[in-house]
Design a protein around this motif. Structure first.
Motif, PDB file in Angstrom:
ATOM      1  N   LYS A 278      -1.607  47.187  92.513  1.00 11.43           N
ATOM      2  CA  LYS A 278      -0.888  45.919  92.689  1.00 11.43           C
ATOM      3  C   LYS A 278       0.045  45.654  91.513  1.00 11.43           C
ATOM      4  CE  LYS A 278      -3.720  43.305  95.915  1.00 11.43           C
ATOM      5  NZ  LYS A 278      -4.250  41.964  96.236  1.00 11.43           N
ATOM      6  N   MET A 279      -0.406  46.018  90.293  1.00  8.28           N
ATOM      7  CA  MET A 279       0.443  45.824  89.134  1.00  8.28           C
ATOM      8  C   MET A 279       1.704  46.678  89.237  1.00  8.28           C
ATOM      9  SD  MET A 279      -0.340  46.028  85.029  1.00  8.28           S
ATOM     10  CE  MET A 279      -0.668  47.788  84.955  1.00  8.28           C
TER      11      MET A 279
ATOM     12  N   VAL B 246      -4.901  47.985  80.008  1.00  8.75           N
ATOM     13  CA  VAL B 246      -3.578  48.606  79.947  1.00  8.75           C
ATOM     14  C   VAL B 246      -2.492  47.525  80.038  1.00  8.75           C
ATOM     15  CG1 VAL B 246      -4.187  50.888  80.822  1.00  8.75           C
ATOM     16  CG2 VAL B 246      -3.676  49.060  82.431  1.00  8.75           C
ATOM     17  N   ILE B 247      -1.426  47.749  79.286  1.00  8.52           N
ATOM     18  CA  ILE B 247      -0.297  46.805  79.221  1.00  8.52           C
ATOM     19  C   ILE B 247       0.979  47.565  79.542  1.00  8.52           C
ATOM     20  CG2 ILE B 247       0.935  45.148  77.758  1.00  8.52           C
ATOM     21  CD1 ILE B 247      -1.620  45.318  75.883  1.00  8.52           C
ATOM     22  N   VAL B 248       1.849  46.968  80.336  1.00 10.16           N
ATOM     23  CA  VAL B 248       3.146  47.563  80.665  1.00 10.16           C
ATOM     24  C   VAL B 248       4.241  46.556  80.373  1.00 10.16           C
ATOM     25  CG1 VAL B 248       4.603  48.572  82.461  1.00 10.16           C
ATOM     26  CG2 VAL B 248       2.135  49.002  82.488  1.00 10.16           C
ATOM     27  N   VAL B 249       5.291  46.996  79.688  1.00 11.19           N
ATOM     28  CA  VAL B 249       6.450  46.146  79.436  1.00 11.19           C
ATOM     29  C   VAL B 249       7.706  46.920  79.790  1.00 11.19           C
ATOM     30  CG1 VAL B 249       7.716  44.777  77.751  1.00 11.19           C
ATOM     31  CG2 VAL B 249       5.231  44.948  77.578  1.00 11.19           C
TER      32      VAL B 249
ATOM     33  N   MET C 139      -2.345  40.402  85.348  1.00 12.67           N
ATOM     34  CA  MET C 139      -1.805  39.343  84.512  1.00 12.67           C
ATOM     35  C   MET C 139      -0.369  39.658  84.098  1.00 12.67           C
ATOM     36  SD  MET C 139      -4.625  37.572  84.442  1.00 12.67           S
ATOM     37  CE  MET C 139      -4.496  36.360  83.127  1.00 12.67           C
ATOM     38  N   GLY C 140       0.323  38.608  83.657  1.00 10.10           N
ATOM     39  CA  GLY C 140       1.692  38.787  83.189  1.00 10.10           C
ATOM     40  C   GLY C 140       2.031  37.720  82.177  1.00 10.10           C
ATOM     41  N   ALA C 141       3.302  37.704  81.767  1.00 10.51           N
ATOM     42  CA  ALA C 141       3.785  36.692  80.825  1.00 10.51           C
ATOM     43  C   ALA C 141       4.860  35.855  81.491  1.00 10.51           C
ATOM     44  CB  ALA C 141       4.344  37.348  79.564  1.00 10.51           C
TER      45      ALA C 141
ATOM     46  N   PHE D 137      -0.238  43.213  82.610  1.00 13.27           N
ATOM     47  CA  PHE D 137      -1.435  43.891  82.110  1.00 13.27           C
ATOM     48  C   PHE D 137      -2.622  43.682  83.040  1.00 13.27           C
ATOM     49  CE2 PHE D 137      -1.225  39.766  80.047  1.00 13.27           C
ATOM     50  CZ  PHE D 137      -2.525  39.289  80.029  1.00 13.27           C
ATOM     51  N   VAL D 138      -3.509  44.669  82.998  1.00 14.07           N
ATOM     52  CA  VAL D 138      -4.767  44.627  83.737  1.00 14.07           C
ATOM     53  C   VAL D 138      -5.890  44.942  82.759  1.00 14.07           C
ATOM     54  CG1 VAL D 138      -6.188  45.762  85.487  1.00 14.07           C
ATOM     55  CG2 VAL D 138      -3.803  45.244  85.989  1.00 14.07           C
TER      56      VAL D 138
END
Length: 279
Positions: free
Chosen positions: A213-214, A275-278, A190-192, A159-160
């Motif tokens: 970059k994400m 925004v979040i990406v999974v 960021m990430g998990a 996520f950013v």
């Protein structure tokens, strides 16, 4: 065999799930400046974001009670599954486990399994989708649990955030660091972690460079992408989410991409423009 999938409200529901008896959202509660807001179908994202922006103190969330989970588990379905946001970020998982224990005191043979998503938001959504896929394919309860746990272990969250205020207010970012980052327009990528905690993967000056970059981190960390569904959730920035979707599609072949707007808890953490990406 009949089944039910319970997802805490940090996980966004697909539109087709909202009227589907196989799914139930168990709401967390949000607190902004002393006002309590239930994260249910009545949640108003626009009004919520205005309240968060105007409040000097950090917004908080509270997990559902064990009794609320117990009520959701007490149903006619043969197989019951719960999906909660990361146990490292919330008490929702432990609350669901306790709710299962309470129901098992009355119905010891009831098949209930609680999945710790080790993610949040659309990470939970994708897990619910995987459970549904397995159940519709006729898997046994044990096969569903095993398959979905393997799926969770392979999942990656990224996520950013465009706005760092929530991170600053809840102590995850120092006031000075947040000020410097804002002044220099530095956006962290960021990430998990595998355990479900938040980590910083990268950073860039400006939101667009951070998103680029994400995308590269997503490409580098995703294996067997052709077989996977990728999900994007956004907080009040559909255009940004669609640009991100197109950028990912150019570099990473995936089975399907789902785009959803963040619900209450996810909106609180992502903040306006996040925004979040999974996958």
């Amino acid at each position: 065999m009949s089944y039910k999938i319970i997802i805490d409200s940090c996980g966004e529901l697909l539109d087709e799930w909202k009227q589907d008896e196989h799914f139930e959202s168990v709401p967390l509660t949000l607190n902004v400046g002393g006002e309590t807001i239930i994260d249910d179908a009545a949640f108003n994202q626009s009004e919520f974001l205005k309240k968060v922006a105007a409040c000097e103190t950090c917004p908080k969330s509270a997990c559902p009670s064990p009794e609320r989970y117990m009520k959701a588990f007490d149903c006619d379905a043969d197989h019951v599954y719960a999906v909660t946001l990361s146990a490292e970020l919330s008490g929702s998982y432990n609350s669901a486990v306790l709710g299962r224990t309470l129901l098992h005191e009355e119905q010891p043979d009831k098949k209930i399994y609680v999945f710790n998503s080790r993610s949040a938001s659309i990470g939970e959504t994708l897990i619910g989708l995987k459970i549904q896929e397995c159940e519709e394919a006729g898997y046994t309860f044990e096969e569903v649990v095993s398959t979905v746990e393997e799926y969770i272990a392979e999942q990656n969250t990224f996520f950013v955030l465009d706005n760092l205020e929530t991170l600053r207010k809840n102590g995850r970012l120092s006031t000075m660091k947040a000020f410097v980052a804002s002044a220099l327009k530095i956006k962290p990528v960021m990430g998990a972690t595998p355990e479900g905690t938040i980590c910083q993967l990268d950073q860039a000056r400006g939101i667009n460079k951070a998103l680029i970059k994400m995308v590269q981190h997503i490409v580098d960390k995703t294996i067997n992408s052709e077989k996977k569904v990728l999900a994007i959730s956004h907080c009040n920035c559909l255009d940004r989410a669609m640009l991100l979707k197109n950028a990912i599609q150019e570099k990473l072949p995936v089975k399907k991409i789902v785009v959803l707007d963040t619900a209450g808890v996810s909106s609180m953490y992502a903040n306006d423009g996040g925004v979040i990406v999974v996958v």
